[in-house]
Scaffold this motif. Structure first.
Motif, mmCIF file in Angstrom:
data_model
loop_
_atom_site.group_PDB
_atom_site.id
_atom_site.type_symbol
_atom_site.label_atom_id
_atom_site.label_comp_id
_atom_site.label_asym_id
_atom_site.label_seq_id
_atom_site.Cartn_x
_atom_site.Cartn_y
_atom_site.Cartn_z
ATOM 1 N N PRO A 171 3.703 8.271 -9.151
ATOM 2 C CA PRO A 171 3.984 7.251 -10.165
ATOM 3 C C PRO A 171 5.476 7.108 -10.498
ATOM 4 C CG PRO A 171 2.131 8.588 -10.856
ATOM 5 C CD PRO A 171 2.643 9.184 -9.592
ATOM 6 N N ARG A 172 6.168 8.253 -10.659
ATOM 7 C CA ARG A 172 7.570 8.166 -11.072
ATOM 8 C C ARG A 172 8.426 7.560 -9.965
ATOM 9 N NH1 ARG A 172 10.403 10.237 -15.360
ATOM 10 N NH2 ARG A 172 8.499 9.670 -16.414
ATOM 11 N N GLN A 173 8.156 7.937 -8.719
ATOM 12 C CA GLN A 173 8.930 7.380 -7.602
ATOM 13 C C GLN A 173 8.660 5.882 -7.488
ATOM 14 O OE1 GLN A 173 8.281 9.457 -3.909
ATOM 15 N NE2 GLN A 173 8.920 11.434 -4.742
ATOM 16 N N ARG A 174 7.393 5.509 -7.627
ATOM 17 C CA ARG A 174 7.041 4.080 -7.500
ATOM 18 C C ARG A 174 7.737 3.267 -8.573
ATOM 19 N NH1 ARG A 174 1.796 4.481 -7.913
ATOM 20 N NH2 ARG A 174 1.645 3.922 -10.095
ATOM 21 N N GLU A 175 7.703 3.798 -9.795
ATOM 22 C CA GLU A 175 8.297 3.086 -10.929
ATOM 23 C C GLU A 175 9.787 2.849 -10.687
ATOM 24 O OE1 GLU A 175 7.533 5.142 -14.519
ATOM 25 O OE2 GLU A 175 8.535 3.665 -15.776
ATOM 26 N N ALA A 188 17.627 4.969 -16.084
ATOM 27 C CA ALA A 188 17.741 6.338 -16.616
ATOM 28 C C ALA A 188 17.559 6.329 -18.136
ATOM 29 C CB ALA A 188 19.098 6.930 -16.239
ATOM 30 N N ALA A 189 18.169 5.350 -18.786
ATOM 31 C CA ALA A 189 18.068 5.261 -20.252
ATOM 32 C C ALA A 189 16.623 4.985 -20.667
ATOM 33 C CB ALA A 189 18.980 4.149 -20.757
ATOM 34 N N ARG A 190 15.977 4.102 -19.935
ATOM 35 C CA ARG A 190 14.606 3.722 -20.308
ATOM 36 C C ARG A 190 13.633 4.876 -20.121
ATOM 37 N NH1 ARG A 190 10.855 1.362 -17.078
ATOM 38 N NH2 ARG A 190 12.362 0.679 -15.501
ATOM 39 N N LEU A 191 13.829 5.643 -19.036
ATOM 40 C CA LEU A 191 12.887 6.718 -18.736
ATOM 41 C C LEU A 191 13.302 8.065 -19.335
ATOM 42 C CD1 LEU A 191 12.151 5.867 -14.983
ATOM 43 C CD2 LEU A 191 10.786 5.293 -16.993
ATOM 44 N N VAL A 229 11.529 3.025 -7.745
ATOM 45 C CA VAL A 229 11.800 2.183 -6.571
ATOM 46 C C VAL A 229 11.560 0.714 -6.915
ATOM 47 C CG1 VAL A 229 10.966 1.605 -4.266
ATOM 48 C CG2 VAL A 229 11.395 3.979 -4.852
ATOM 49 N N GLU A 230 10.455 0.431 -7.603
ATOM 50 C CA GLU A 230 10.171 -0.970 -7.976
ATOM 51 C C GLU A 230 11.232 -1.496 -8.929
ATOM 52 O OE1 GLU A 230 6.228 -0.873 -9.552
ATOM 53 O OE2 GLU A 230 5.267 -1.071 -7.584
ATOM 54 N N ALA A 231 11.686 -0.639 -9.846
ATOM 55 C CA ALA A 231 12.694 -1.090 -10.811
ATOM 56 C C ALA A 231 13.999 -1.437 -10.102
ATOM 57 C CB ALA A 231 12.929 -0.002 -11.856
ATOM 58 N N ILE A 232 14.368 -0.622 -9.118
ATOM 59 C CA ILE A 232 15.640 -0.851 -8.424
ATOM 60 C C ILE A 232 15.539 -2.044 -7.479
ATOM 61 C CG2 ILE A 232 17.246 0.124 -6.714
ATOM 62 C CD1 ILE A 232 16.680 2.879 -7.935
ATOM 63 N N LYS A 233 14.496 -2.048 -6.665
ATOM 64 C CA LYS A 233 14.473 -3.020 -5.561
ATOM 65 C C LYS A 233 13.787 -4.332 -5.937
ATOM 66 C CE LYS A 233 16.338 -2.022 -2.595
ATOM 67 N NZ LYS A 233 17.796 -2.006 -2.445
ATOM 68 N N LEU A 234 12.806 -4.282 -6.830
ATOM 69 C CA LEU A 234 12.083 -5.521 -7.147
ATOM 70 C C LEU A 234 12.607 -6.178 -8.420
ATOM 71 C CD1 LEU A 234 8.409 -4.484 -6.224
ATOM 72 C CD2 LEU A 234 10.181 -5.519 -4.799
ATOM 73 N N ARG A 235 12.900 -5.345 -9.413
ATOM 74 C CA ARG A 235 13.368 -5.934 -10.680
ATOM 75 C C ARG A 235 14.896 -5.893 -10.787
ATOM 76 N NH1 ARG A 235 8.847 -2.895 -12.516
ATOM 77 N NH2 ARG A 235 10.162 -1.285 -13.435
ATOM 78 N N GLU A 236 15.545 -5.229 -9.794
ATOM 79 C CA GLU A 236 17.013 -5.167 -9.711
ATOM 80 C C GLU A 236 17.638 -4.634 -10.998
ATOM 81 O OE1 GLU A 236 18.217 -8.381 -6.325
ATOM 82 O OE2 GLU A 236 18.096 -9.147 -8.359
ATOM 83 N N GLU A 237 17.008 -3.625 -11.565
ATOM 84 C CA GLU A 237 17.598 -2.966 -12.737
ATOM 85 C C GLU A 237 18.683 -2.004 -12.257
ATOM 86 O OE1 GLU A 237 13.285 -2.446 -14.920
ATOM 87 O OE2 GLU A 237 14.903 -1.117 -15.567
ATOM 88 N N LYS A 281 0.840 -1.208 0.000
ATOM 89 C CA LYS A 281 0.000 0.000 0.000
ATOM 90 C C LYS A 281 0.869 1.250 0.000
ATOM 91 C CE LYS A 281 -4.121 -1.852 2.232
ATOM 92 N NZ LYS A 281 -4.714 -2.198 3.523
ATOM 93 N N ALA A 282 1.954 1.194 0.789
ATOM 94 C CA ALA A 282 2.840 2.363 0.836
ATOM 95 C C ALA A 282 3.456 2.599 -0.537
ATOM 96 C CB ALA A 282 3.938 2.150 1.884
ATOM 97 N N LEU A 283 3.819 1.509 -1.207
ATOM 98 C CA LEU A 283 4.375 1.634 -2.557
ATOM 99 C C LEU A 283 3.356 2.224 -3.513
ATOM 100 C CD1 LEU A 283 6.483 -1.512 -3.536
ATOM 101 C CD2 LEU A 283 7.115 0.878 -3.824
ATOM 102 N N ALA A 284 2.133 1.713 -3.409
ATOM 103 C CA ALA A 284 1.084 2.167 -4.326
ATOM 104 C C ALA A 284 0.768 3.645 -4.108
ATOM 105 C CB ALA A 284 -0.175 1.324 -4.140
ATOM 106 N N ALA A 285 1.026 4.116 -2.871
ATOM 107 C CA ALA A 285 0.708 5.517 -2.557
ATOM 108 C C ALA A 285 1.769 6.491 -3.054
ATOM 109 C CB ALA A 285 0.535 5.663 -1.046
ATOM 110 N N LEU A 286 2.907 5.950 -3.492
ATOM 111 C CA LEU A 286 3.964 6.838 -3.976
ATOM 112 C C LEU A 286 3.541 7.495 -5.284
ATOM 113 C CD1 LEU A 286 7.263 4.776 -3.482
ATOM 114 C CD2 LEU A 286 6.462 6.705 -2.109
#
Lengths: 233, 174
Positions: free
Chosen positions: B122-126, B142-145, B128-136, B115-120
């Motif tokens: 959109p850009r912060q959530r994207e 930076a290149a993708r966005l 944070v999820e990319a770094i911590k969940l998908r380990e990009e 829920k805390a993630l969902a409340a972030l």
């Protein structure tokens, strides 16, 4: 690396799209001359409005009065010249060109201090000098209009060293106000001039240092950020 | 530069391309070591040149005018990067709540994190999820966005701070 370079390429494309023919700035000498003439005209009007001191005609021939006016005028012109040159990138080094007007200002202060010492008991004279807030108000009010005009002139360019530029602009405005006030204020005592003319000029000149980043940089920073990275959703 | 001031687009493109190489070379020499924010300096310098192009006097040499701008932008970016590095948590000390939360953590805790993630925003959530969940990697994100590396790091730092506030716990590894 490849994607950083594509970001630079995007920035170049955005800049070229935004590029329209520009009108080059006038040379610094022309800009300073315009400011000096308009400020002088305003100062004369202000002095006439406030009323000149009763003995101004006789004072003009006195060396001490003329010397003080000359140094104040030189300080204002030198500071305005420094500010205008600093507003063009690469035209002048801040320390080299910014030092001259401040040196003149300190010279003015030193001459007043010297006059005080020559009379004797400088500390007693300073402590016994009666307050003249009206002189401070006069200097600030008369210097405000030239100050606004000078800031507008500087914002047409692109000052890089904003604090030096702002400080020199503040000194030019305050010295203009002090020069005009000399023709209104009837006191010639060095203690009075040191406390109620020179010291306010220095304080009014230093005040813009805090305002300078906001006066000269905000639009540029916002535009840089918009052109550099894509807008966030 | 004279032709660019008169609106010659081709001349302006050629000038900006040359200035890109010159700025990169200058910034590398001044930094003294490879740094990831060189292209930030390049972009900021190009934009500053664009904004200040009306101040250039064709009767004067171009180099002092250009290098005054480049030097000023270099110092600005250097100071900003230094402030960001002092503020944000280093990459190897970034919170990893997947290991902090034990295996028998209650479903409510996981839901709280979601829920805390969902409340972030959109850009912060994207990010944070990319770094911590998908380990990009930060560079790939930076290149993708289409952002700079420093922008990704700053956004991630803000996201972590918002998560800490929302969860009310210290997520630093012990």
């Amino acid at each position: 690396m490849k994607n950083d370079r594509s970001a630079v390429a995007s920035t170049i494309a955005a800049l070229v799209r935004d590029a329209a023919p520009v009108v080059p700035l006038d040379p610094p000498s022309a800009r300073v001359s315009r400011w000096a003439l308009s400020s002088a005209a305003f100062a004369v009007l202000a002095v006439v409005f406030l009323g000149t001191r009763h003995d101004v005609a006789s004072q003009l021939g006195r060396p001490w009065f003329a010397a003080r006016a000359t140094v104040t005028l030189a300080t204002a012109i030198a500071a305005a010249t420094a500010a205008v040159r600093l507003s063009v990138p690469g035209l002048a080094r801040p320390l080299r060109i910014g030092a001259m007007p401040w040196a003149l200002c300190l010279g003015w202060g030193a001459s007043l201090a010297g006059g005080l010492v020559s009379i004797g008991s400088p500390l007693r004279l300073l402590l016994s000098a009666s307050p003249h807030v009206s002189c401070v108000v006069c200097i600030a009010a008369i210097g405000l209009v030239p100050g606004v005009w000078l800031v507008r002139t500087l914002r047409q360019a692109e000052p890089l060293d904003v604090r030096w530029t702002g400080g020199c602009a503040g000194l030019a405005s305050a010295a203009s106000g002090a020069l005009a006030t000399q023709f209104v204020c009837s006191s010639d005592a060095p203690a009075h001039h040191l406390l109620w003319h020179f010291a306010p000029v220095v304080l009014l000149a230093l005040a813009p240092l805090a305002l300078a980043p906001g006066l000269f940089a905000p639009q540029g920073r916002r535009q840089r950020d918009e052109m550099k990275t894509p807008p966030w959703p | 530069m004279d032709r660019a001031q008169h609106g010659d687009e081709d001349a302006y493109v050629e000038l900006l391309v040359q200035l890109t190489a010159a700025t990169r070379h200058y910034a590398r020499a001044r930094a003294g070591a490879p740094v990831p924010w060189i292209d930030d300096v390049v972009q900021e310098t190009l934009v500053a040149v664009h904004r200040a192009r009306h101040t250039f006097d064709p009767s004067r040499p171009f180099a002092p005018w250009f290098y005054a701008i480049a030097g000023n932008r270099f110092v600005d970016v250097f100071r900003r990067e230094h402030r960001v590095r002092q503020r944000e948590v280093g990459g190897d000390a970034w919170p990893d709540w997947r290991t902090t939360l034990s295996a028998d953590a209650s479903p409510v805790d996981v839901d709280l994190v979601r829920k805390a993630l969902a409340a972030l925003p959109p850009r912060q959530r994207e990010i944070v999820e990319a770094i911590k969940l998908r380990e990009e990697s930060v560079r790939d994100i930076a290149a993708r966005l289409g952002l700079t590396v420093s922008a990704v790091k700053v956004t991630a730092h803000r996201g972590y701070r918002a998560l800490r506030r929302a969860l009310g716990v210290d997520l630093r590894e012990e």
